[in-house]
Design a protein around this motif. Structure first.
Motif, mmCIF file in Angstrom:
data_model
loop_
_atom_site.group_PDB
_atom_site.id
_atom_site.type_symbol
_atom_site.label_atom_id
_atom_site.label_comp_id
_atom_site.label_asym_id
_atom_site.label_seq_id
_atom_site.Cartn_x
_atom_site.Cartn_y
_atom_site.Cartn_z
ATOM 1 N N PHE A 172 -20.915 28.843 5.282
ATOM 2 C CA PHE A 172 -19.964 30.316 5.724
ATOM 3 C C PHE A 172 -19.267 31.005 5.029
ATOM 4 N N PHE B 274 -20.949 32.145 1.856
ATOM 5 C CA PHE B 274 -22.711 33.124 2.624
ATOM 6 C C PHE B 274 -21.676 34.463 2.757
ATOM 7 N N ILE C 31 -22.786 37.969 0.026
ATOM 8 C CA ILE C 31 -22.905 39.073 0.678
ATOM 9 C C ILE C 31 -21.701 40.293 0.086
#
Length: 279
Positions: free
Chosen positions: A163, A166, A170
């Motif tokens: 996570f 991720f 981004i």
């Protein structure tokens, strides 16, 4: 139960233990020096991890000389398995400070003030599971339960690391589309982009190492990976040393500017600091 090579499924390579201890030890001393000199105390968990990794291979050398002794075996197992969680904790803290440094909290999926809390708590939970599982695995009567707990701990670590990767990607994508990155000051040889790339790369390496450990433990006590020492050095020792080494060259304290990162740790943006005359 102890076999031909004691607790091990093979004869541990003593030369490899000495070499690994020397490399990790030298890196640990450099990290400790860098942290004290720059007063970058958020590197504390990383330094502890580097020292633990060094101790792990010292314990492994002692264990190789007495492969039937349980104490050194547990010591080498825990001190080699656990440090990546401490490395990850530092990576999380660096990311939070980096987002504040570039003054782009809106570009992060999670607020930088919450990143450290969320991910470090998850990291500590995974750390505790792995440490308890590792201790149980060395005891014949609790080995199976310990293996399961270890796997759960590794999955928790993988979940949070995945996570984190991720949200980091981004953030990187959003900043590349923004003009704000042109106004971010550069204090040292490397800028914030190099630091973000290093953080992402370190996260990927630790994730790959966790995947290896998951496969290793999932194969059981007589699995192929656990029965061949070379794979531990290729897929665990080498990647973790690479993480330690790469963090020498792109040092967050230098990127943020010596003295500024302490204020970033208080969750204040660079603009607010400028307005108050701190930087």
């Amino acid at each position: 139960m102890a076999g031909e090579h004691g607790i091990y499924k093979y004869e541990p390579n003593k030369i490899a233990c000495i070499a690994a201890a020397g490399l990790f030890g030298a890196s640990a001393l450099i990290h400790l020096f860098q942290m004290i000199r720059s007063k970058a105390w958020f590197y504390t968990s990383f330094c502890v991890g580097a020292i633990m990794m060094t101790a792990g291979y010292v314990f492994r050398y002692i264990s190789a000389n007495d492969p039937s002794s349980l104490g050194p075996y547990i010591g080498q197992s825990l001190c080699i398995i656990l440090p990546p969680s401490l490395y990850a904790a530092t990576i999380y803290m660096i990311y939070g400070r980096l987002v504040l440094f570039v003054d782009a909290a809106d570009a992060s999926v999670i607020r930088p003030t919450r990143v450290t809390k969320i991910f470090v708590i998850g990291d500590v939970f995974g750390f505790l599971l792995q440490s308890s599982g590792g201790g149980m695995m060395a005891q014949s009567g609790m080995a199976d339960m310990g293996q399961k707990i270890m796997l759960i701990g590794l999955f928790v670590q993988l979940l949070f690391l995945g996570f984190f990767l991720f949200i980091s990607l981004i953030f990187w994508k959003r900043m590349n589309k923004s003009t704000r990155h042109y106004t971010v000051p550069q204090y040292g040889k490397h800028g914030w982009k190099a630091l973000l790339k290093m953080v992402v790369c370190a996260a990927v390496i630790i994730i790959a190492r966790c995947v290896f450990r998951v496969i290793e433990f999932a194969q059981g006590h007589d699995g192929y990976l656990v029965s061949h020492e070379i794979y531990m050095y290729i897929f665990d020792s080498a990647p973790m040393f690479l993480v330690q080494a790469m963090m020498h060259f792109v040092y967050a304290a230098k990127v943020f500017g010596i003295g500024n990162f302490a204020k970033l740790g208080k969750s204040e943006s660079v603009i607010e600091l400028n307005q108050r005359g701190y930087v």
